[in-house]
Design an enzyme around this catalytic site. Structure first.
Site, PDB file in Angstrom:
ATOM      1  N   TYR A  62       0.835  -1.205   0.000  1.00 22.96           N
ATOM      2  CA  TYR A  62       0.000   0.000   0.000  1.00 22.96           C
ATOM      3  C   TYR A  62       0.875   1.263   0.000  1.00 22.96           C
ATOM      4  O   TYR A  62       0.659   2.182  -0.808  1.00 22.96           O
ATOM      5  CB  TYR A  62      -0.892  -0.020   1.241  1.00 22.96           C
ATOM      6  CG  TYR A  62      -1.900   1.107   1.292  1.00 22.96           C
ATOM      7  CD1 TYR A  62      -3.073   1.060   0.552  1.00 22.96           C
ATOM      8  CD2 TYR A  62      -1.694   2.221   2.113  1.00 22.96           C
ATOM      9  CE1 TYR A  62      -4.007   2.077   0.610  1.00 22.96           C
ATOM     10  CE2 TYR A  62      -2.620   3.245   2.183  1.00 22.96           C
ATOM     11  CZ  TYR A  62      -3.776   3.174   1.428  1.00 22.96           C
ATOM     12  OH  TYR A  62      -4.703   4.190   1.495  1.00 22.96           O
ATOM     13  N   LYS A  71       1.022   4.116  -2.992  1.00 18.54           N
ATOM     14  CA  LYS A  71       0.599   5.509  -2.800  1.00 18.54           C
ATOM     15  C   LYS A  71       1.755   6.484  -3.030  1.00 18.54           C
ATOM     16  O   LYS A  71       1.545   7.602  -3.511  1.00 18.54           O
ATOM     17  CB  LYS A  71      -0.003   5.690  -1.402  1.00 18.54           C
ATOM     18  CG  LYS A  71      -1.298   4.902  -1.185  1.00 18.54           C
ATOM     19  CD  LYS A  71      -2.410   5.343  -2.137  1.00 18.54           C
ATOM     20  CE  LYS A  71      -3.722   4.640  -1.835  1.00 18.54           C
ATOM     21  NZ  LYS A  71      -4.807   5.052  -2.750  1.00 18.54           N
TER      22      LYS A  71
HETATM   23  P1  NAD Z   1     -13.140   1.361   0.782  1.00 12.31           P
HETATM   24  O1  NAD Z   1     -12.492   0.027   0.789  1.00 12.31           O
HETATM   25  O2  NAD Z   1     -14.210   1.654   1.782  1.00 12.31           O
HETATM   26  O3  NAD Z   1     -13.730   1.677  -0.674  1.00 12.31           O
HETATM   27  C1  NAD Z   1     -12.940   1.465  -1.808  1.00 12.31           C
HETATM   28  C2  NAD Z   1     -13.838   1.301  -3.020  1.00 12.31           C
HETATM   29  O4  NAD Z   1     -13.003   1.017  -4.152  1.00 12.31           O
HETATM   30  C3  NAD Z   1     -14.803   0.116  -2.863  1.00 12.31           C
HETATM   31  O5  NAD Z   1     -16.117   0.493  -3.229  1.00 12.31           O
HETATM   32  C4  NAD Z   1     -14.216  -0.941  -3.803  1.00 12.31           C
HETATM   33  O6  NAD Z   1     -15.194  -1.821  -4.350  1.00 12.31           O
HETATM   34  C5  NAD Z   1     -13.577  -0.067  -4.867  1.00 12.31           C
HETATM   35  N1  NAD Z   1     -12.555  -0.799  -5.616  1.00 12.31           N
HETATM   36  C6  NAD Z   1     -11.570  -1.572  -5.115  1.00 12.31           C
HETATM   37  N2  NAD Z   1     -10.874  -2.142  -6.113  1.00 12.31           N
HETATM   38  C7  NAD Z   1     -11.431  -1.711  -7.260  1.00 12.31           C
HETATM   39  C8  NAD Z   1     -11.161  -1.954  -8.624  1.00 12.31           C
HETATM   40  N3  NAD Z   1     -10.190  -2.804  -9.011  1.00 12.31           N
HETATM   41  N4  NAD Z   1     -11.903  -1.314  -9.546  1.00 12.31           N
HETATM   42  C9  NAD Z   1     -12.911  -0.492  -9.181  1.00 12.31           C
HETATM   43  N5  NAD Z   1     -13.235  -0.236  -7.898  1.00 12.31           N
HETATM   44  C10 NAD Z   1     -12.496  -0.847  -6.946  1.00 12.31           C
HETATM   45  O7  NAD Z   1     -11.938   2.400   0.904  1.00 12.31           O
HETATM   46  P2  NAD Z   1     -11.930   3.971   1.321  1.00 12.31           P
HETATM   47  O8  NAD Z   1     -11.435   4.048   2.695  1.00 12.31           O
HETATM   48  O9  NAD Z   1     -13.182   4.633   0.941  1.00 12.31           O
HETATM   49  O10 NAD Z   1     -10.724   4.478   0.385  1.00 12.31           O
HETATM   50  C11 NAD Z   1     -10.914   5.207  -0.814  1.00 12.31           C
HETATM   51  C12 NAD Z   1      -9.556   5.684  -1.284  1.00 12.31           C
HETATM   52  O11 NAD Z   1      -8.970   6.525  -0.287  1.00 12.31           O
HETATM   53  C13 NAD Z   1      -8.559   4.547  -1.524  1.00 12.31           C
HETATM   54  O12 NAD Z   1      -7.745   4.850  -2.643  1.00 12.31           O
HETATM   55  C14 NAD Z   1      -7.730   4.557  -0.270  1.00 12.31           C
HETATM   56  O13 NAD Z   1      -6.439   4.011  -0.458  1.00 12.31           O
HETATM   57  C15 NAD Z   1      -7.679   6.043   0.020  1.00 12.31           C
HETATM   58  N6  NAD Z   1      -7.357   6.339   1.425  1.00 12.31           N
HETATM   59  C16 NAD Z   1      -8.129   5.821   2.431  1.00 12.31           C
HETATM   60  C17 NAD Z   1      -7.782   6.083   3.744  1.00 12.31           C
HETATM   61  C18 NAD Z   1      -8.579   5.519   4.900  1.00 12.31           C
HETATM   62  O14 NAD Z   1      -8.092   5.595   6.021  1.00 12.31           O
HETATM   63  N7  NAD Z   1      -9.771   4.982   4.703  1.00 12.31           N
HETATM   64  C19 NAD Z   1      -6.671   6.884   4.030  1.00 12.31           C
HETATM   65  C20 NAD Z   1      -5.913   7.391   2.983  1.00 12.31           C
HETATM   66  C21 NAD Z   1      -6.267   7.118   1.682  1.00 12.31           C
END
Ligand code: NAD
Length: 256
Positions: free
Chosen positions: A161, A165
């Site tokens: 991860y 990123k």
């Molecule tokens: P989440 O797991 O709740 O949602 C992620 C979504 O992406 C899901 O609906 C999933 O089905 C979809 N997805 C996954 N693989 C996919 C693919 N191959 N094609 C299409 N869709 C796909 O995650 P989140 O927490 O909402 O995270 C959203 C973004 O924010 C991500 O890129 C994550 O890395 C980033 N992020 C999250 C956090 C956190 O703490 N939650 C922190 C920093 C960055």
């Protein structure tokens, strides 16, 4: 004052948000729609597994629901094509789809490493490449990528991860430079931990969370809305001279 307020709005623009079925992506779609955009919400999950609010938004006549796996180049091209056909163009691409896993470096297998890079880094690249012709026609073209504080600070048990990123943060700068002459701005946001499905396991670990909270000077977790507001700002004309930047939404984590 009306003019000042309106530069934060995205009325009449079309946005495509990947990973919009739930969590941060669903909130980004809701905020962009509230600011006037027509939004294509795209996810690999079937519609009946989306958060109800995201599914309801996607079913509204002015928006669209798309089936998309960002690891498939043909599906990335089709998602852009469908967005342009159904919503009339493309102005804003939000590369939000992402996956995470936690395991010690020495226990990280090739499949986990490859899959994480494929979704988080190559997936965002495929979508940007697919969107380029449509974005190059827009007078308001913007890409916003979802990076992470983990792109800038080392976190234990999180190699696939973190490096995905970090790559995405650097790709943000590279695309910004390469496409500036085509009028396409490219930026990213870098959240710290947010309460979504992705972080359910670590948030259930009191020791992990106690240590994590000590790293956040503002003393609370950002909400999904805090991330979505930053994405909307970077997508709007208010950020019209901002490109190649990664905006931390982290309560001060990266100040240290
Ligand atoms: P989440 O797991 O709740 O949602 C992620 C979504 O992406 C899901 O609906 C999933 O089905 C979809 N997805 C996954 N693989 C996919 C693919 N191959 N094609 C299409 N869709 C796909 O995650 P989140 O927490 O909402 O995270 C959203 C973004 O924010 C991500 O890129 C994550 O890395 C980033 N992020 C999250 C956090 C956190 O703490 N939650 C922190 C920093 C960055």
């Amino acid at each position: 004052m009306a003019g000042l307020e309106s530069i934060y709005r995205v009325d009449g623009r079309v946005a495509l948000v990947t990973g919009a079925a739930r969590g941060i992506g669903a909130e980004i779609a809701r905020v962009l729609a509230g600011l006037g955009a027509r939004v294509a919400l795209a996810d690999r999950l079937p519609l009946d597994q989306w958060e109800p609010d995201a599914a309801a938004l996607a079913r509204e006549a002015r928006h669209a629901a798309l089936s998309l796996d960002v690891t498939r180049a043909d599906q990335c091209d089709a998602a852009v094509h469908d967005t342009v056909r159904r919503l009339g163009g493309l102005d804003i691409l939000v590369n939000n789809a992402g996956i995470n896993s936690r395991q010690p470096a020495e226990a990280t297998d090739d499949a986990t490493l490859a899959r994480t890079l494929d979704v988080n880094l190559a997936g965002a690249f495929r979508m940007a490449r697919a969107a380029f012709p449509a974005l190059a026609k827009s007078p308001h073209a913007a890409i916003v990528n979802l990076a992470s504080t983990g792109a800038f600070i080392a976190i234990t048990n999180n190699i696939p991860y973190g490096v995905s990123k970090a790559g995405l943060a650097h790709m943000t700068k590279m695309l910004a430079l390469e496409w500036a002459g085509r009028g396409i701005r490219v930026n990213a946001v870098a959240p710290t931990i947010i309460a979504t499905d992705m972080t359910a396991a670590v948030r259930a670990d009191p020791a992990y969370m106690a240590a994590k909270m000590k790293t956040i000077p503002l003393g609370k977790l950002p909400a999904t809305t805090d991330v979505a507001n930053a994405v909307a700002f970077l997508a709007s004309s208010a950020a019209g001279m901002i490109t190649g930047q990664v905006l931390a939404v982290d309560g001060g984590v990266l100040t240290q």
